[in-house]
Design a protein around this motif. Structure first.
Motif, PDB file in Angstrom:
ATOM      1  N   ALA A 151       9.044  -2.042  -4.616  1.00  0.00           N
ATOM      2  CA  ALA A 151      10.129  -0.825  -4.120  1.00  0.00           C
ATOM      3  C   ALA A 151      10.010  -0.721  -2.567  1.00  0.00           C
ATOM      4  N   LEU A 152       8.852  -0.951  -2.058  1.00  0.00           N
ATOM      5  CA  LEU A 152       8.661  -0.739  -0.596  1.00  0.00           C
ATOM      6  C   LEU A 152       9.539  -2.077   0.086  1.00  0.00           C
ATOM      7  N   LYS A 153       9.832  -3.083  -0.569  1.00  0.00           N
ATOM      8  CA  LYS A 153      10.605  -4.064   0.186  1.00  0.00           C
ATOM      9  C   LYS A 153      12.038  -3.189   0.652  1.00  0.00           C
ATOM     10  N   LYS A 154      12.398  -2.311   0.053  1.00  0.00           N
ATOM     11  CA  LYS A 154      13.773  -1.669   0.189  1.00  0.00           C
ATOM     12  C   LYS A 154      13.926  -0.631   1.362  1.00  0.00           C
ATOM     13  N   LEU A 155      12.478  -0.357   1.636  1.00  0.00           N
ATOM     14  CA  LEU A 155      12.416   0.781   2.639  1.00  0.00           C
ATOM     15  C   LEU A 155      12.129   0.218   4.090  1.00  0.00           C
ATOM     16  N   GLU A 156      12.534   0.817   5.395  1.00  0.00           N
ATOM     17  CA  GLU A 156      12.056   0.683   6.419  1.00  0.00           C
ATOM     18  C   GLU A 156      10.578   0.452   6.884  1.00  0.00           C
ATOM     19  N   ASP A 157      10.119  -0.314   7.493  1.00  0.00           N
ATOM     20  CA  ASP A 157       8.556  -0.207   7.655  1.00  0.00           C
ATOM     21  C   ASP A 157       7.935  -0.289   6.297  1.00  0.00           C
ATOM     22  N   GLY A 158       8.419  -1.032   5.292  1.00  0.00           N
ATOM     23  CA  GLY A 158       7.926  -1.233   4.116  1.00  0.00           C
ATOM     24  C   GLY A 158       6.551  -1.667   4.105  1.00  0.00           C
ATOM     25  N   ASP A 159       6.434  -2.569   4.881  1.00  0.00           N
ATOM     26  CA  ASP A 159       5.209  -3.365   4.971  1.00  0.00           C
ATOM     27  C   ASP A 159       3.723  -2.554   5.449  1.00  0.00           C
ATOM     28  N   ARG A 160       4.064  -1.531   5.902  1.00  0.00           N
ATOM     29  CA  ARG A 160       2.994  -0.705   6.232  1.00  0.00           C
ATOM     30  C   ARG A 160       2.857   0.722   5.626  1.00  0.00           C
ATOM     31  N   ARG A 161       3.913   0.991   4.654  1.00  0.00           N
ATOM     32  CA  ARG A 161       3.788   2.216   3.993  1.00  0.00           C
ATOM     33  C   ARG A 161       3.067   2.216   2.663  1.00  0.00           C
ATOM     34  N   GLY A 162       2.917   3.466   2.013  1.00  0.00           N
ATOM     35  CA  GLY A 162       2.258   3.421   0.814  1.00  0.00           C
ATOM     36  C   GLY A 162       0.790   3.265   0.984  1.00  0.00           C
ATOM     37  N   ARG A 163       0.009   3.798   1.784  1.00  0.00           N
ATOM     38  CA  ARG A 163      -1.379   3.440   2.080  1.00  0.00           C
ATOM     39  C   ARG A 163      -2.051   4.684   2.047  1.00  0.00           C
ATOM     40  N   PRO A 164      -2.225   5.408   0.885  1.00  0.00           N
ATOM     41  CA  PRO A 164      -2.996   6.586   0.547  1.00  0.00           C
ATOM     42  C   PRO A 164      -4.457   6.367   0.563  1.00  0.00           C
ATOM     43  N   ASP A 165      -4.975   5.012   0.343  1.00  0.00           N
ATOM     44  CA  ASP A 165      -6.331   4.617   0.413  1.00  0.00           C
ATOM     45  C   ASP A 165      -6.986   4.750   1.783  1.00  0.00           C
ATOM     46  N   ILE A 166      -5.924   4.487   2.822  1.00  0.00           N
ATOM     47  CA  ILE A 166      -6.658   4.630   4.185  1.00  0.00           C
ATOM     48  C   ILE A 166      -7.098   5.867   4.245  1.00  0.00           C
ATOM     49  N   VAL A 167      -6.406   6.950   4.149  1.00  0.00           N
ATOM     50  CA  VAL A 167      -6.627   8.477   4.181  1.00  0.00           C
ATOM     51  C   VAL A 167      -7.969   8.737   3.530  1.00  0.00           C
ATOM     52  N   HIS A 168      -7.862   8.187   2.149  1.00  0.00           N
ATOM     53  CA  HIS A 168      -9.162   8.404   1.351  1.00  0.00           C
ATOM     54  C   HIS A 168     -10.331   8.121   1.827  1.00  0.00           C
TER      55      HIS A 168
ATOM     56  N   SER B  25      15.306   7.367  -1.637  1.00  0.00           N
ATOM     57  CA  SER B  25      16.277   6.340  -1.751  1.00  0.00           C
ATOM     58  C   SER B  25      15.691   5.397  -2.493  1.00  0.00           C
ATOM     59  N   ILE B  26      14.332   5.600  -3.314  1.00  0.00           N
ATOM     60  CA  ILE B  26      13.928   4.624  -4.171  1.00  0.00           C
ATOM     61  C   ILE B  26      13.373   5.298  -5.369  1.00  0.00           C
ATOM     62  N   LEU B  27      13.789   6.288  -5.607  1.00  0.00           N
ATOM     63  CA  LEU B  27      13.284   7.067  -6.905  1.00  0.00           C
ATOM     64  C   LEU B  27      13.676   6.617  -8.084  1.00  0.00           C
ATOM     65  N   ASP B  28      14.977   5.700  -8.140  1.00  0.00           N
ATOM     66  CA  ASP B  28      15.413   5.103  -9.150  1.00  0.00           C
ATOM     67  C   ASP B  28      14.915   3.640  -9.220  1.00  0.00           C
ATOM     68  N   HIS B  29      14.089   3.175  -8.505  1.00  0.00           N
ATOM     69  CA  HIS B  29      13.523   1.915  -8.562  1.00  0.00           C
ATOM     70  C   HIS B  29      12.442   1.685  -9.719  1.00  0.00           C
ATOM     71  N   PRO B  30      12.708   0.800 -10.432  1.00  0.00           N
ATOM     72  CA  PRO B  30      11.993   0.539 -11.773  1.00  0.00           C
ATOM     73  C   PRO B  30      10.327   0.623 -11.404  1.00  0.00           C
ATOM     74  N   ALA B  31       9.934   0.005 -10.257  1.00  0.00           N
ATOM     75  CA  ALA B  31       8.414   0.189 -10.072  1.00  0.00           C
ATOM     76  C   ALA B  31       8.108   1.497  -9.834  1.00  0.00           C
ATOM     77  N   ILE B  32       8.978   2.866  -9.407  1.00  0.00           N
ATOM     78  CA  ILE B  32       8.738   4.251  -9.245  1.00  0.00           C
ATOM     79  C   ILE B  32       8.801   4.766 -10.518  1.00  0.00           C
ATOM     80  N   VAL B  33      10.050   4.572 -11.224  1.00  0.00           N
ATOM     81  CA  VAL B  33      10.225   5.278 -12.532  1.00  0.00           C
ATOM     82  C   VAL B  33       9.137   4.711 -13.594  1.00  0.00           C
TER      83      VAL B  33
ATOM     84  N   THR C 137      -0.142  -0.423  -3.931  1.00  0.00           N
ATOM     85  CA  THR C 137      -0.698  -1.228  -5.156  1.00  0.00           C
ATOM     86  C   THR C 137       0.360  -1.385  -6.242  1.00  0.00           C
ATOM     87  N   TYR C 138       1.134   0.012  -6.638  1.00  0.00           N
ATOM     88  CA  TYR C 138       1.973  -0.234  -7.534  1.00  0.00           C
ATOM     89  C   TYR C 138       3.342  -0.019  -7.302  1.00  0.00           C
ATOM     90  N   HIS C 139       3.625  -0.025  -6.057  1.00  0.00           N
ATOM     91  CA  HIS C 139       5.255   0.220  -5.746  1.00  0.00           C
ATOM     92  C   HIS C 139       5.611  -0.905  -4.899  1.00  0.00           C
TER      93      HIS C 139
END
Length: 219
Positions: free
Chosen positions: A48-65, A17-25, A43-45
């Motif tokens: 774009a996260l603002k357009k996603l459900e639960d966007g305030d907690r998503r995109g955190r690969p650093d935690i797994v790392h 749903s956000i593949l065409d967002h400028p931050a992603i592109v 950190t980079y997106h």
């Protein structure tokens, strides 16, 4: 054997749903990849996260790392007493061989995860990391533990040393740690809820306390 599961980890490829967002592109272009090939990263997106459900907690690969670096370099893992798994928000499970050396460099780690999402195993010949479509409940059933514990800020207050002793006394325990920055699990997680401190702790801190105190009580 102690089984640690990083559950509902916010590790995923950029959603359709956000593949065409400028931050992603733009980020994909800078890295020489297609938008659908990159890992979602707050950190980079952020915009774009603002357009996603639960966007305030998503995109955190650093935690797994950070969690994997700490767990796989632990004495428990080197002694063959630990198994670590990652369960993602989209019900994928990453199986990790104990001898795996996770890149210390964050950007290299992200690249490794992107390769894993694409190929389902890395490297192909060794499968140090392997990904399967699987729910958390299916993973737990597969492990078939003697007892399941869920780390939760509303869990039973327990001193880390006491919890380590409990884990060491059980032949095959599973401990579930949330792989998200804040909030609660999105689905009902079965197991005894445990809290190690009076305030919320980051996932990697919880994992460190669990592993170190488990090691202390292992014969």
């Amino acid at each position: 054997m102690l089984h640690l599961v990083i559950a509902e980890a916010e590790l995923e490829l950029a959603p359709r749903s956000i593949l065409d967002h400028p931050a992603i592109v733009n980020h994909a272009k800078r890295r020489g990849k297609r938008p659908e090939e990159i890992i979602l990263d707050a950190t980079y997106h952020h915009s774009a996260l603002k357009k996603l459900e639960d966007g305030d907690r998503r995109g955190r690969p650093d935690i797994v790392h950070i969690c994997l670096l700490n767990a796989l370099e632990s004495i428990a893992n080197k002694e063959g007493l630990l198994r670590v798994y990652v369960h993602t928000r989209n019900d994928e499970v990453i199986y990790i061989k104990p001898e795996t050396r996770i890149p210390r460099n964050y950007n290299r780690f992200v690249g490794l995860m992107e390769s894993l999402f694409q190929n389902r195993a890395v490297p192909k010949n060794l499968e140090l990391l392997r990904m399967e479509e699987k729910s958390l409940r299916e993973l737990i059933d597969e492990i078939s533990p003697d007892e399941v514990f869920v780390m939760h800020e509303e869990g039973e207050p327990t001193k880390p040393a006491d919890f380590g002793r409990t884990l060491a006394s059980i032949e095959n325990p599973v401990v579930i740690v949330g792989g998200f920055p804040h909030g609660d699990f999105r689905s009902k997680i079965l197991g005894k809820k445990i809290s190690l401190y009076k305030a919320p702790l980051m996932a990697w801190t919880v994992m460190n306390e669990i592993i170190i105190n488990f090691e202390h009580w292992v014969p």
